[in-house]
Design a protein around this motif. Structure first.
Motif, PDB file in Angstrom:
ATOM      1  N   THR A  54      43.441  43.743  43.176  1.00 17.23           N
ATOM      2  CA  THR A  54      42.403  43.743  42.129  1.00 17.23           C
ATOM      3  C   THR A  54      42.515  44.946  41.208  1.00 17.23           C
ATOM      4  N   LYS A  55      43.554  45.668  41.268  1.00 19.15           N
ATOM      5  CA  LYS A  55      43.682  46.904  40.497  1.00 19.15           C
ATOM      6  C   LYS A  55      43.754  46.622  39.003  1.00 19.15           C
ATOM      7  N   ASP A  56      44.468  45.574  38.648  1.00 19.97           N
ATOM      8  CA  ASP A  56      44.698  45.298  37.219  1.00 19.97           C
ATOM      9  C   ASP A  56      43.656  44.359  36.617  1.00 19.97           C
ATOM     10  N   LYS A  57      42.637  43.992  37.402  1.00 22.97           N
ATOM     11  CA  LYS A  57      41.632  43.062  36.889  1.00 22.97           C
ATOM     12  C   LYS A  57      40.465  43.835  36.289  1.00 22.97           C
ATOM     13  N   ASP A  58      39.911  43.307  35.186  1.00 25.45           N
ATOM     14  CA  ASP A  58      38.800  43.979  34.520  1.00 25.45           C
ATOM     15  C   ASP A  58      37.473  43.659  35.165  1.00 25.45           C
ATOM     16  N   LYS A  59      37.417  42.536  35.896  1.00 25.50           N
ATOM     17  CA  LYS A  59      36.151  42.135  36.489  1.00 25.50           C
ATOM     18  C   LYS A  59      35.835  43.018  37.675  1.00 25.50           C
ATOM     19  N   ASP A  60      34.643  42.847  38.179  1.00 27.67           N
ATOM     20  CA  ASP A  60      34.224  43.625  39.342  1.00 27.67           C
ATOM     21  C   ASP A  60      35.087  43.267  40.542  1.00 27.67           C
ATOM     22  N   PRO A  61      35.696  44.237  41.195  1.00 28.48           N
ATOM     23  CA  PRO A  61      36.564  43.935  42.333  1.00 28.48           C
ATOM     24  C   PRO A  61      35.832  43.246  43.463  1.00 28.48           C
ATOM     25  N   SER A  62      34.566  43.559  43.610  1.00 31.12           N
ATOM     26  CA  SER A  62      33.834  42.969  44.725  1.00 31.12           C
ATOM     27  C   SER A  62      33.623  41.477  44.535  1.00 31.12           C
ATOM     28  N   ALA A  63      33.655  41.011  43.322  1.00 33.00           N
ATOM     29  CA  ALA A  63      33.437  39.593  43.065  1.00 33.00           C
ATOM     30  C   ALA A  63      34.711  38.789  42.966  1.00 33.00           C
ATOM     31  N   ALA A  64      35.838  39.457  42.933  1.00 33.25           N
ATOM     32  CA  ALA A  64      37.119  38.766  42.793  1.00 33.25           C
ATOM     33  C   ALA A  64      37.526  38.164  44.120  1.00 33.25           C
ATOM     34  N   SER A  65      38.109  36.960  44.091  1.00 32.17           N
ATOM     35  CA  SER A  65      38.622  36.308  45.299  1.00 32.17           C
ATOM     36  C   SER A  65      40.083  36.705  45.474  1.00 32.17           C
ATOM     37  N   VAL A  66      40.414  37.136  46.679  1.00 29.15           N
ATOM     38  CA  VAL A  66      41.765  37.636  46.977  1.00 29.15           C
ATOM     39  C   VAL A  66      42.360  36.806  48.098  1.00 29.15           C
ATOM     40  N   GLU A  67      43.625  36.503  47.945  1.00 32.10           N
ATOM     41  CA  GLU A  67      44.355  35.788  48.996  1.00 32.10           C
ATOM     42  C   GLU A  67      45.518  36.655  49.469  1.00 32.10           C
ATOM     43  N   LEU A  68      45.588  36.843  50.785  1.00 31.78           N
ATOM     44  CA  LEU A  68      46.626  37.684  51.379  1.00 31.78           C
ATOM     45  C   LEU A  68      47.425  36.868  52.397  1.00 31.78           C
ATOM     46  N   ASP A  69      48.706  37.148  52.431  1.00 27.66           N
ATOM     47  CA  ASP A  69      49.588  36.507  53.421  1.00 27.66           C
ATOM     48  C   ASP A  69      49.906  37.533  54.517  1.00 27.66           C
ATOM     49  N   LEU A  70      49.405  37.263  55.720  1.00 27.33           N
ATOM     50  CA  LEU A  70      49.617  38.174  56.858  1.00 27.33           C
ATOM     51  C   LEU A  70      50.463  37.502  57.943  1.00 27.33           C
ATOM     52  N   SER A  71      51.474  36.766  57.512  1.00 21.17           N
ATOM     53  CA  SER A  71      52.314  36.072  58.499  1.00 21.17           C
ATOM     54  C   SER A  71      53.095  37.043  59.374  1.00 21.17           C
ATOM     55  N   ALA A  72      53.246  38.294  58.951  1.00 24.03           N
ATOM     56  CA  ALA A  72      54.002  39.277  59.727  1.00 24.03           C
ATOM     57  C   ALA A  72      53.172  39.939  60.818  1.00 24.03           C
ATOM     58  N   ILE A  73      51.909  39.590  60.952  1.00 23.28           N
ATOM     59  CA  ILE A  73      51.065  40.259  61.949  1.00 23.28           C
ATOM     60  C   ILE A  73      51.528  39.908  63.357  1.00 23.28           C
ATOM     61  N   PRO A  74      51.657  40.855  64.265  1.00 26.22           N
ATOM     62  CA  PRO A  74      52.065  40.553  65.648  1.00 26.22           C
ATOM     63  C   PRO A  74      51.017  39.678  66.339  1.00 26.22           C
TER      64      PRO A  74
END
Length: 588
Positions: A54-74
């Motif tokens: 969310t660093k490059d987004k102008d909107k409020d970070p708390s309201a932005a929806s984020v998707e993360l890929d954690l397939s490497a998690i043990p």
């Protein structure tokens, strides 16, 4: 876990379903709709990932929806689900099956409190649970190794072993904990052994753990030693065995490991290392332990005689090196050197007796070649045996099992023993043993005669009393030896007489068919020729049976027979020359 099933399971413990999910975690085919307000404060990895997204987004970070890929998690989706449940405050249990995965996942997500809870569980877990946690780390490599989870689990196992060794559980049998280690892989057991050394565990504890682990691994290897993975298992077991300085591994176990390594065709380095380890404790083994090394995988045929020879040769080299080292220090510490020398001598004599028994067992194998038998029986120096009755027994069994050997081959088999070191009973048996080469028999009898004459001549006036006490026994032995030699000579003469009688009978048949002119002159000539042939044959037989003529094995082996240490061998023979006694030969 499919996306639909993961969503259904999340709705059971996520209490804020009325708030739309603003954090989507994707792990392989599983999707977890979560909330940043819950996950970001507890997981440093997610916090940094959300901030970067969310660093490059102008909107409020708390309201932005984020998707993360954690397939490497043990631990995969199952481990992350438990981590998310913990973050949402849902109830779940930390047990031996999920502790390692939770610890790895928590470390990966940079959580502060969940790793502490898992460490508390390991600190309170019993030995079986700690072993189960360490075993579950094997499917989490290399993450479990890099994150230190495997090391912590191994240390927990080592702590329980030390406590059990110091304060045994009354309701459990002794050494029960050693069997728990059988479920570990060799790499995991190596971690436990390292942790035991770090905790200054007693050598007996480390040896018991390694012995129990090796025993259970050997049972699996011997079930089918031809498989490639079994070879790898044997090599791994050898690597994790502690050195003799760290923990004394029983000689019987080392022999079984060597047997498994040879029959599973382990690497040459592995077999050689085991041979040297067995040689270091060979005086603590039994004949059965050493003989098991020579057997095949089924334990029925002798196939590894060369391995036994190398083990015995390595032991002899160690003893000779130790004797040489102690000889250099003998002048400075005479009393201690004598004690060490006596212990080394007793160890060598014990191994010599063991080798004699093993050689006797191996001699029953019909396919065993002469060189292999001689290599095993002759691996111990002749001077290491005070008496050669044991090796004579092995030689006799080999000659009995292999009756087709010629004279030269039988002499090679007998080269491992010294007929001069046989007891009186063994020499008496050898004098009547038709399987032995004649030179071996004559050497033993000739030695007895020289010994008797030396005792009579060297006794003198100062030994008169002592000689009187022994004269009856010496005379009895001399008479027994003379009788045995006479019996052999008589048997040879009887054979010669039978041959002569057959020859005369044939001549008589020819004579009856001859002409009248030849009938007048032939009887005298044939009688004369037969007489000369008989006398010549008897003369040649007696010369062959004379044990005192030069150039034979007997003279070479007995030329150095001592006569009390007062004269040389040549002077002794000159002083002891006596007239040959008249012999009576039975030709009936």
């Amino acid at each position: 876990m499919s996306a639909a099933s993961s969503m259904d399971r999340i709705t059971q413990w996520v209490s804020t379903q009325e708030i739309p999910a603003d954090l989507t975690i994707r792990i392989a085919h599983s999707i977890f709709p979560l909330h940043k307000a819950v996950m970001v404060p507890r997981c440093g990895y997610i916090r940094r990932a959300v901030a970067a997204a969310t660093k490059d987004k102008d909107k409020d970070p708390s309201a932005a929806s984020v998707e993360l890929d954690l397939s490497a998690i043990p631990g995969g989706a199952d481990a992350f689900e438990k981590v998310a449940r913990y973050c949402y405050g849902a109830n779940f249990e930390i047990n031996a099956r999920n502790a390692a995965a939770l610890r790895c996942a928590a470390a990966f997500l940079d959580m502060a409190d969940l790793p502490r809870r898992v460490d508390e569980f390991l600190a309170q877990a019993a030995l079986p649970s700690a072993v189960a946690v360490l075993r579950s780390c094997e499917v989490l490599l290399p993450a479990a190794e890099e994150l230190g989870v495997a090391r912590r689990a191994a240390d927990a196992v080592a702590l329980r072993i030390c406590n059990e060794a110091l304060f045994p559980t009354r309701s459990s049998p002794p050494g029960w904990w050693a069997a728990e280690l059988a479920a570990l892989s060799p790499a995991s057991f190596q971690k436990v052994a390292t942790a035991l050394r770090c905790r200054r565990a007693a050598p007996e504890v480390l040896a018991a753990a390694a012995s129990a682990y090796a025993e259970l691994a050997l049972a699996e290897v011997l079930a089918d030693p031809s498989q490639a993975d079994q070879r790898a298992l044997v090599e791994s077991v050898v690597e994790v065995l502690p050195s003799g300085a760290d923990a004394p591994i029983p000689a019987a176990l080392l022999c079984r490991v060597l047997h498994a390594a040879v029959n599973s065709e382990a690497s040459a380095k592995t077999c050689r290392d085991l041979e040297l380890r067995v040689a270091a404790v060979l005086d603590q083994a039994t004949a059965g332990d050493l003989f098991s090394v020579a057997l095949d995988g089924a334990g029925e045929r002798v196939r590894n005689a060369d391995t036994v020879r190398r083990v015995v040769a390595a032991f002899v080299e160690r003893q000779q090196a130790a004797d040489s080292h102690q000889g250099e220090r003998r002048n400075r510490r005479s009393s201690m050197s004598e004690a060490v020398d006596s212990s080394g001598k007793s160890a060598m004599e014990k191994v010599a007796r063991m080798v004699d028994e093993v050689a006797a067992e191996m001699a029953t194998e019909e396919s065993l070649g002469i060189s292999r038998f001689v290599g095993v029986a002759g691996a111990v120096p002749k001077e290491a045996r005070a008496c050669h009755d044991g090796v004579y027994r092995a030689v006799d069994i080999y000659l009995k099992t292999h009756p087709a050997l010629d004279e030269i081959e039988r002499e090679k088999v007998c080269s491992v023993m010294d007929p001069l070191k046989l007891s009186y009973q063994a020499r008496l048996h050898a004098s009547q043993n038709k399987r032995l080469p004649l030179q071996a028999v004559l050497s033993a009898l000739y030695y007895d005669q020289l010994k008797l004459r030396s005792a009579i001549s060297a006794g003198g006036s100062e030994d008169a009393d002592d000689y009187d006490t022994r004269s009856a026994a010496e005379q009895a032995r001399a008479q027994a030896m003379a009788d045995a030699s006479l019996a052999r000579e008589n048997e040879a003469l009887r054979s010669e007489l039978a041959r002569m009688q057959a020859y005369v009978s044939g001549m008589q048949k020819q004579h009856s068919k001859g002409s009248a002119s030849s009938r007048a002159a032939s009887p005298a000539e044939k009688k004369k020729k037969a007489s000369f042939a008989f006398l010549g044959s008897v003369s040649r037989t007696l010369s062959k049976l004379n044990p005192f003529r030069g150039g034979g094995w007997a003279i070479k082996d007995t030329a150095s027979v001592a006569d009390g240490g007062r004269h040389s061998s040549s002077n002794a023979l000159q002083q002891h020359v006596v007239k040959p006694k008249r012999r009576r030969f039975s030709i009936s």
